[in-house]
Design a protein around this motif. Structure first.
Motif, PDB file in Angstrom:
ATOM      1  N   VAL A   1      92.458  19.009 -24.896  1.00 16.99           N
ATOM      2  CA  VAL A   1      92.403  19.765 -26.144  1.00 16.99           C
ATOM      3  C   VAL A   1      92.956  21.170 -25.948  1.00 16.99           C
ATOM      4  O   VAL A   1      93.723  21.671 -26.780  1.00 16.99           O
ATOM      5  CB  VAL A   1      90.965  19.816 -26.694  1.00 16.99           C
ATOM      6  CG1 VAL A   1      90.864  20.810 -27.856  1.00 16.99           C
ATOM      7  CG2 VAL A   1      90.522  18.429 -27.145  1.00 16.99           C
ATOM      8  N   ASP A   2      92.608  21.810 -24.836  1.00 16.45           N
ATOM      9  CA  ASP A   2      93.098  23.172 -24.634  1.00 16.45           C
ATOM     10  C   ASP A   2      94.601  23.201 -24.372  1.00 16.45           C
ATOM     11  O   ASP A   2      95.304  24.110 -24.817  1.00 16.45           O
ATOM     12  CB  ASP A   2      92.328  23.878 -23.508  1.00 16.45           C
ATOM     13  CG  ASP A   2      92.492  23.200 -22.168  1.00 16.45           C
ATOM     14  OD1 ASP A   2      92.296  21.980 -22.088  1.00 16.45           O
ATOM     15  OD2 ASP A   2      92.812  23.895 -21.177  1.00 16.45           O
TER      16      ASP A   2
ATOM     17  N   LYS B   1     100.823  15.233 -34.774  1.00 18.27           N
ATOM     18  CA  LYS B   1     101.110  15.896 -33.499  1.00 18.27           C
ATOM     19  C   LYS B   1      99.858  15.991 -32.634  1.00 18.27           C
ATOM     20  O   LYS B   1      99.896  15.684 -31.430  1.00 18.27           O
ATOM     21  CB  LYS B   1     101.682  17.291 -33.759  1.00 18.27           C
ATOM     22  CG  LYS B   1     103.079  17.283 -34.360  1.00 18.27           C
ATOM     23  CD  LYS B   1     103.651  18.677 -34.492  1.00 18.27           C
ATOM     24  CE  LYS B   1     102.899  19.511 -35.506  1.00 18.27           C
ATOM     25  NZ  LYS B   1     103.542  20.836 -35.722  1.00 18.27           N
ATOM     26  N   ALA B   2      98.753  16.428 -33.218  1.00 16.21           N
ATOM     27  CA  ALA B   2      97.523  16.587 -32.454  1.00 16.21           C
ATOM     28  C   ALA B   2      97.050  15.258 -31.885  1.00 16.21           C
ATOM     29  O   ALA B   2      96.602  15.172 -30.724  1.00 16.21           O
ATOM     30  CB  ALA B   2      96.434  17.207 -33.327  1.00 16.21           C
ATOM     31  N   LEU B   3      97.151  14.192 -32.671  1.00 11.17           N
ATOM     32  CA  LEU B   3      96.704  12.878 -32.229  1.00 11.17           C
ATOM     33  C   LEU B   3      97.582  12.338 -31.110  1.00 11.17           C
ATOM     34  O   LEU B   3      97.093  11.850 -30.088  1.00 11.17           O
ATOM     35  CB  LEU B   3      96.702  11.908 -33.407  1.00 11.17           C
ATOM     36  CG  LEU B   3      96.168  10.511 -33.085  1.00 11.17           C
ATOM     37  CD1 LEU B   3      94.680  10.556 -32.791  1.00 11.17           C
ATOM     38  CD2 LEU B   3      96.455   9.547 -34.228  1.00 11.17           C
ATOM     39  N   LEU B   4      98.908  12.419 -31.277  1.00  8.35           N
ATOM     40  CA  LEU B   4      99.817  11.906 -30.260  1.00  8.35           C
ATOM     41  C   LEU B   4      99.658  12.648 -28.938  1.00  8.35           C
ATOM     42  O   LEU B   4      99.649  12.039 -27.862  1.00  8.35           O
ATOM     43  CB  LEU B   4     101.265  12.021 -30.740  1.00  8.35           C
ATOM     44  CG  LEU B   4     101.717  11.011 -31.795  1.00  8.35           C
ATOM     45  CD1 LEU B   4     103.117  11.362 -32.279  1.00  8.35           C
ATOM     46  CD2 LEU B   4     101.694   9.599 -31.240  1.00  8.35           C
TER      47      LEU B   4
ATOM     48  N   GLU C   1      91.528  25.597 -30.234  1.00  5.33           N
ATOM     49  CA  GLU C   1      90.975  24.312 -29.805  1.00  5.33           C
ATOM     50  C   GLU C   1      90.184  23.653 -30.929  1.00  5.33           C
ATOM     51  O   GLU C   1      90.208  22.427 -31.084  1.00  5.33           O
ATOM     52  CB  GLU C   1      90.097  24.510 -28.573  1.00  5.33           C
ATOM     53  CG  GLU C   1      90.883  24.908 -27.333  1.00  5.33           C
ATOM     54  CD  GLU C   1      90.000  25.039 -26.107  1.00  5.33           C
ATOM     55  OE1 GLU C   1      88.947  24.377 -26.052  1.00  5.33           O
ATOM     56  OE2 GLU C   1      90.366  25.805 -25.195  1.00  5.33           O
ATOM     57  N   SER C   2      89.484  24.445 -31.724  1.00  3.04           N
ATOM     58  CA  SER C   2      88.710  23.870 -32.824  1.00  3.04           C
ATOM     59  C   SER C   2      89.621  23.238 -33.867  1.00  3.04           C
ATOM     60  O   SER C   2      89.279  22.207 -34.468  1.00  3.04           O
ATOM     61  CB  SER C   2      87.812  24.932 -33.465  1.00  3.04           C
ATOM     62  OG  SER C   2      88.586  25.985 -34.019  1.00  3.04           O
TER      63      SER C   2
END
Length: 259
Positions: free
Chosen positions: A101-102, A89-92, A112-113
């Protein structure tokens, strides 16, 4: 129809694409999109109409969509589908959908980290799977060698470096590259734009223009290239753009196999 609803409607094709890539199935992805819309209709008070529409749409999608449905996707070439669901999910969202990122952190209810960590893990996991055969169209030798060095450092094979339109067209047919890096103004006065146009009439592959004259490409008339980098370029930007172009291309090809 309110302006918010109109904006949501305009974003649906992109959400369908995302859901399809995420789940590995157009039917399952479409079902998830329908559930999202039903949830937004059933509970309009929970929608923040002051937030960016696209961010809010994806946030609701992930609020109602169960992670238990996001199993590894058994489709040859579906690189992202092999990843654990949080990384997927984060990559897509950050790479293919273009969220910051935010914004991604807000959509997924993460910090965000955490998003940055998941994206880094995902990139590390699939880095070797994205190596490709690359052709460089560039008439300045120093720049061409710099680009070659960057591509090789990523694990790619630079199959050819050419300086003119005719050389580019002939070499593309010979080496069949998977990605092209192209300048606009070439050695003999010919055009990298014309070279790419002719190459793409015979094969389908991503092209990244790296030029001191981006205005020749970003005219606002007709279709514009997806990837344009201005000279002088930041090497990190070139690497990130190549990575994104290859990932998008591989995922599209893999998902096309299930149509």
């Amino acid at each position: 129809m309110s302006s918010f609803q109109t904006a949501v409607t305009a974003e649906l094709p992109y959400l369908r694409r995302y859901a399809r890539t995420l789940t590995g199935s157009q039917s399952i992805g479409d079902a998830a999109v329908r559930e999202t819309l039903q949830a937004m209709i059933a509970a309009p008070d929970e929608i923040d109409e002051n937030a960016p529409v696209r961010v809010e749409l994806y946030r609701v999608f992930h609020r109602i969509w169960s992670d238990s449905s996001l199993r590894p996707i058994d489709i040859p070439g579906a690189i992202v589908g092999s990843l654990p669901r949080r990384l997927r999910k984060a990559l897509l969202l950050t790479t293919i959908e273009g969220f910051t990122v935010d914004e991604t952190a807000h959509i997924l209810g993460m910090t965000e980290s955490e998003v940055e960590d998941f994206v880094a893990q995902a990139r590390s996991a699939i880095h070797a799977l994205l190596s490709a055969k690359i052709m460089i169209i560039e008439d300045e030798a120093i720049i061409a060698l710099h680009l070659k060095s960057l591509m090789v450092s990523m694990g790619n094979d630079v199959a050819a470096i050419v300086r003119t339109k005719d050389e580019a067209v002939a070499m593309a047919e010979q080496v069949e590259p998977e990605l092209i890096l192209a300048d606009v103004n070439l050695a003999d006065g010919s055009s990298g734009i014309d070279a790419v146009r002719e190459i793409l009439s015979n094969m389908s592959l991503p092209v990244i223009f790296i030029t001191a004259f981006p205005e020749k490409l970003l005219t606002g008339d007709g279709s514009e290239p997806a990837y344009v980098i201005s000279k002088p370029f930041d090497p990190d930007n070139v690497v990130a753009t190549v990575w994104q172009a290859l990932l998008v291309s591989r995922e599209k090809a893999a998902m096309a196999e299930i149509d």
